[in-house]
Design an enzyme around this catalytic site. Structure first.
Site, PDB file in Angstrom:
ATOM      1  N   ASP A 190       0.836  -1.324   0.073  1.00  0.00           N
ATOM      2  CA  ASP A 190       0.063  -0.232   0.049  1.00  0.00           C
ATOM      3  C   ASP A 190       0.758   1.282  -0.205  1.00  0.00           C
ATOM      4  O   ASP A 190       0.273   2.302  -0.041  1.00  0.00           O
ATOM      5  CB  ASP A 190      -0.792  -0.057   1.299  1.00  0.00           C
TER       6      ASP A 190
ATOM      7  N   ASP B 222     -10.836  -6.962  10.851  1.00  0.00           N
ATOM      8  CA  ASP B 222     -10.447  -8.473  11.214  1.00  0.00           C
ATOM      9  C   ASP B 222     -11.763  -8.898  11.914  1.00  0.00           C
ATOM     10  O   ASP B 222     -12.695  -9.782  11.408  1.00  0.00           O
ATOM     11  CB  ASP B 222      -9.190  -8.774  11.658  1.00  0.00           C
TER      12      ASP B 222
HETATM   13  O1  LIG Z   1      -3.784   1.061   4.535  1.00  0.00           O
HETATM   14  C1  LIG Z   1      -3.147   0.230   5.290  1.00  0.00           C
HETATM   15  C2  LIG Z   1      -2.795   0.166   6.493  1.00  0.00           C
HETATM   16  C3  LIG Z   1      -2.270  -1.111   7.138  1.00  0.00           C
HETATM   17  N1  LIG Z   1      -1.822  -2.001   6.074  1.00  0.00           N
HETATM   18  C4  LIG Z   1      -1.126  -3.128   6.703  1.00  0.00           C
HETATM   19  O2  LIG Z   1      -1.996  -3.763   8.005  1.00  0.00           O
HETATM   20  C5  LIG Z   1      -1.078  -4.475   8.772  1.00  0.00           C
HETATM   21  C6  LIG Z   1      -1.485  -4.044  10.313  1.00  0.00           C
HETATM   22  O3  LIG Z   1      -1.092  -2.929  10.403  1.00  0.00           O
HETATM   23  P1  LIG Z   1      -0.163  -2.428  11.686  1.00  0.00           P
HETATM   24  O4  LIG Z   1      -0.101  -1.016  11.677  1.00  0.00           O
HETATM   25  O5  LIG Z   1       0.817  -3.391  11.960  1.00  0.00           O
HETATM   26  O6  LIG Z   1      -1.370  -2.485  12.881  1.00  0.00           O
HETATM   27  P2  LIG Z   1      -1.372  -3.554  14.154  1.00  0.00           P
HETATM   28  O7  LIG Z   1      -2.350  -2.930  15.145  1.00  0.00           O
HETATM   29  O8  LIG Z   1      -0.186  -3.999  14.424  1.00  0.00           O
HETATM   30  O9  LIG Z   1      -2.454  -4.842  13.349  1.00  0.00           O
HETATM   31  C7  LIG Z   1      -3.423  -5.327  14.167  1.00  0.00           C
HETATM   32  O10 LIG Z   1      -4.807  -4.644  13.953  1.00  0.00           O
HETATM   33  C8  LIG Z   1      -5.286  -4.567  12.608  1.00  0.00           C
HETATM   34  C9  LIG Z   1      -6.406  -3.921  12.869  1.00  0.00           C
HETATM   35  O11 LIG Z   1      -6.548  -2.705  13.597  1.00  0.00           O
HETATM   36  C10 LIG Z   1      -5.290  -5.470  11.822  1.00  0.00           C
HETATM   37  O12 LIG Z   1      -5.539  -5.105  10.568  1.00  0.00           O
HETATM   38  C11 LIG Z   1      -4.010  -6.328  11.759  1.00  0.00           C
HETATM   39  O13 LIG Z   1      -3.929  -7.513  11.185  1.00  0.00           O
HETATM   40  C12 LIG Z   1      -3.752  -6.931  13.187  1.00  0.00           C
HETATM   41  O14 LIG Z   1      -2.344  -7.436  13.285  1.00  0.00           O
HETATM   42  C13 LIG Z   1       0.331  -4.076   8.472  1.00  0.00           C
HETATM   43  O15 LIG Z   1       0.896  -5.266   7.788  1.00  0.00           O
HETATM   44  C14 LIG Z   1       0.064  -2.958   7.350  1.00  0.00           C
HETATM   45  O16 LIG Z   1       1.193  -3.039   6.585  1.00  0.00           O
HETATM   46  C15 LIG Z   1      -2.213  -1.925   4.739  1.00  0.00           C
HETATM   47  O17 LIG Z   1      -1.909  -2.832   4.047  1.00  0.00           O
HETATM   48  N2  LIG Z   1      -2.878  -0.803   4.341  1.00  0.00           N
END
Ligand SMILES: O=c1ccn([C@@H]2O[C@H](COP(=O)(O)OP(=O)(O)O[C@H]3O[C@H](CO)[C@@H](O)[C@H](O)[C@H]3O)[C@@H](O)[C@H]2O)c(=O)[nH]1
Ligand SMILES: [Mn+2]
Length: 738
Positions: free
Chosen positions: A144, A451
């Protein structure tokens, strides 16, 4: 043994066991429940009369305690029925060795700065090296960030994979993320192994250096750009928010030429960046996942999908086998829509200072949801049956597809280039217009925790889900390592989760009649974080304020009414210590968890609650702040020493400091009063419990005082925070108590 071989077909591929100790827990829960009812009764019976001081405060305490009590009931529902799952990989292999279904793996990344390409490549390499047959394995990276740096890194990783994968397979390496593997060193017994180890390590380091230096510079040199046609995509003006669809099949696993240096087949490897235009909402990770679902259905169309965040490297090379045991089980496999693994992390400190490990959540609560066949989908580390993700209702017929494994029969005659061109159509901004994508199909849009809400819709379509916590964790990610980042992440979660509760997806309405009441209550443990914060904020502010004014809120120690308060508090605390130790926390880790629970509720959840209200009245839109997965040297050092990292003057810290100072102030005031007053007269018993309570909060906030008054490093709280929080506390003290 002989019998086992004979009856092989009849044996299940996994089993489910109930956790022990259920009866004792239920008894304890019942006794606490009685005390909670007594506490409510106390509030009603001793309500100050109309016109008396403290009547409204008292009503507030009552409401807060009702809230805590009901929330507590939900947390018990989730513990009622804890189960564990055990797959039998050997049986699977004996029966399905040559008939294993294909698996498409989706990795999402969004920002080459917050998520450095080398970290993402370690994840990708660890997945490409799975023991699953390479011709049935397809790895997709969704970017992204739309960054050529990430694309370049993926190209480099594809070259290195030709050495890395055979090395892992030949020596049966368990840790298949090269960074983590080489960090572990090796015990050099065998000299040929040692030589090979050194060579592969050197290749890895070369790759890492190249990727890091180019990421650092931020541009790809001309000679490298000329080496792959994919870079032509960046000849157009490409920015994160504005670019065309990009699909690059870096390794086409259909071709006999796609082999590693030993001549063994390689998995398919695809880079995609969906089209982005400023006038189209891209729906964050949910949008990325839906693009991945469609592109993969064109290219490999495997019946099983594994979905991972870019920092979640594989930690067990056999994880796919374990997962397939569930989906391929004769008796129950056909009902299973998805299988969720716990989120575990490789960078948790000994005492888990930010409570990022979530051990109790993962080992107790989520396994408790599994007891209702309603494991939560947590966005990463989750295996889906493709149909469950594309919005199909549960039906037994989908099982056949899994058993027959007819994947990609239609695309064999198309060239790689044709596939790329055709796939691009599916990830254009226009594609989803007036389609059910984001509503009934794919991941649900409009919520930053796509999710959990998607998981619930899948369950409501009749699919069951499984939560599997293996002995060797299957995936390891990166947990936030500063308080600021941790709280921002919690705020996003809280906002998203609570938004679900107050939408049409509220489990008590949407899942009514589809999920059991226990599962609905279980969902609420997470979906009610925002309102819960209000009770907590009330409970950390009002008792100290009343202590300052000498207004008692709790029964005297000598009164019988003291007993339910004491019992509920002690029983709950002792049980939670027991639960935490059993889940793998240290005692200090438990204490840190208590601290973080209070801090999260009074800051992240509280601000999420405010934002949620603003959003519900339509004044703002959903946002998604990507969690940073890197930190500077000095921050890392403090993290390893478990010193809380503040550093910024975020508004959350001002509130946190204000709560800490208010309680300290109330406690000191109460103590001074006691000392100053006539020593001979009997001390005021009515406030004892309140003093103890403030003392507890003060001890809990010790790192905050340190950061305010004692520390000099960069991670301390800036003096502006102290200043602003004192003003806040002064105002609070002026508010009249009614
Ligand atoms: O516009 C976006 C925003 C995020 N991501 C991806 O989404 C994932 C999760 O993002 P992160 O910033 O690491 O969020 P976390 O809070 O650590 O993630 C948890 O919480 C999210 C929901 O808030 C879920 O989407 C994730 O799967 C879950 O692991 C990462 O691989 C990002 O690269 C995208 O692909 N596109
Ligand atoms: Mn993450």
């Amino acid at each position: 043994m002989a019998r086992e071989v004979l009856n092989e077909e009849a044996f299940p591929l996994f089993e489910t066991k109930q956790a022990k100790g259920g009866a004792a827990f239920k008894l304890l829960a019942f006794s606490i429940f009685v005390c909670i009812c007594l506490i409510w009764a106390y509030r009603i019976l001793f309500l100050p009369g109309v016109g008396e001081q403290g009547r409204w405060i008292w009503i507030g305490m009552f409401l807060a305690e009702i809230g805590f009590g009901l929330y507590w009931a939900c947390t018990q529902a989730i513990r009622w029925n804890v189960t564990r799952r055990y797959p039998f990989k050997e049986r699977l292999l004996r029966r399905y060795r040559d008939k294993l279904p294909g698996v498409d793996i989706f990795v999402c990344t969004a920002d080459p700065v917050l998520e450095p390409p080398i970290l993402v490549m370690n994840t990708v390499l660890s997945l490409m090296a799975y023991t699953h047959p390479a011709e049935k394995l397809n790895v997709y990276l969704s970017d992204d960030g739309g960054s050529d740096l990430t694309f370049y890194a993926l190209l480099e990783a594809s070259h290195f994979s030709k050495h890395w994968i055979p090395f892992c397979k030949r020596h049966n390496i368990q840790q298949r993320s090269p960074e983590a593997y080489f960090a572990g060193g090796h015990n050099g017994q065998d000299t040929t192994f040692a030589q090979e180890w050194l060579i592969v390590k050197q290749l890895y380091e070369d790759m890492r250096n190249k990727i890091e230096s180019i990421s650092h510079k931020g541009i790809i040199p001309r000679d490298i750009r000329d080496q792959h046609k994919g870079f032509l995509e960046w000849n157009h003006k490409v920015t994160k928010r504005d670019h065309q669809s990009i699909v690059q099949i870096i390794i086409d696993g259909r071709h006999a030429t796609a082999v590693d240096k030993d001549g063994s087949r390689l998995p398919t490897l695809v880079y995609i960046a969906r089209e982005k235009r400023p006038q189209y909402h891209h729906n964050f990770k949910a949008g990325a996942m839906n693009a991945l679902i469609r592109v993969s259905s064109e290219i490999s169309n495997a019946p099983i999908i594994l979905n991972l965040d870019c920092d979640m490297k594989a930690n067990d090379p056999d994880a796919i086998m374990d997962a397939l045991c569930f989906f391929l089980d004769d008796e129950k496999g056909h009902e299973i829509g998805f299988l969720q693994h716990p989120q575990t992390f490789s960078n948790i400190t000994k005492n888990d200072i930010y409570a990022g490990s979530g051990l109790v959540v993962h080992k107790v609560e989520l396994t408790g949801m599994d007891g209702y066949d309603a494991a939560l989908y947590c966005g990463t580390g989750c295996f889906h049956r493709r149909e469950s993700l594309t919005g199909q209702k549960y039906s037994k017929v989908y099982q056949e597809r899994l058993n027959n494994n007819e994947a990609r029969s239609s695309n064999l005659e198309r060239t790689t280039g044709e596939l790329e061109e055709e796939a691009k159509v599916f990830i254009s901004c226009e594609y989803e217009k007036e389609t059910p994508w984001g509503k009934e199909m794919g991941l649900v849009y409009g919520c930053p925790v796509e999710d959990v809400v998607t998981g619930m819709t899948i369950q409501c379509r009749g699919w069951k889900s499984v939560y599997y916590y293996p002995d060797r964790e299957a995936f390891k990610g990166v947990a936030p390592s500063t308080l600021d980042v941790a709280l921002i992440q919690q705020k996003r979660w809280c906002e998203g989760l609570s938004q679900i509760f107050f939408s049409k997806y509220c489990p008590f309405i949407y899942a009514h009649g589809k999920l059991s009441l226990g599962a609905q209550m279980g969902y609420s443990v997470y979906l009610l974080w925002a309102p819960l914060s209000l009770h907590t904020v009330y409970y950390v502010i009002v008792p100290p304020l009343c202590l300052i004014r000498g207004i008692p809120l709790f029964p005297q120690v000598s009164s019988l009414w003291f007993a339910p308060f004491a019992y509920a508090f002690m029983a709950r605390s002792i049980y939670s210590i027991f639960e935490a130790l059993k889940s793998g926390y240290t005692l200090r880790g438990w204490w840190n968890l208590q601290r973080m629970t209070v801090i999260r509720r009074t800051t992240a959840y509280f601000f999420a609650c405010i934002d949620l209200v603003i959003k519900l009245v339509g004044l703002s839109h959903t946002a998604f702040a990507v969690t940073a997965k890197v930190m500077t040297e000095d921050v890392l050092e403090r993290y390893e020493q478990e010193i809380m990292e503040f550093g910024t003057s975020s508004i959350m810290f001002i509130l946190l400091a204000a709560v800490a100072i208010l309680n300290l102030f109330a406690l000191l005031g109460a103590m001074i009063k006691r000392v100053m007053l006539d020593m001979n007269s009997k001390p005021d018993q009515t406030l004892t419990l309140q003093v103890v309570y403030c003392l507890l909060l003060v001890v809990l906030h010790l790192p905050v005082y340190q950061a305010l008054f004692l520390r000099h490093d960069k991670g301390r709280l800036p003096s502006s925070v102290l200043f602003k929080s004192i003003i806040l506390v002064s105002f609070a003290c002026l508010v009249p108590i009614i």
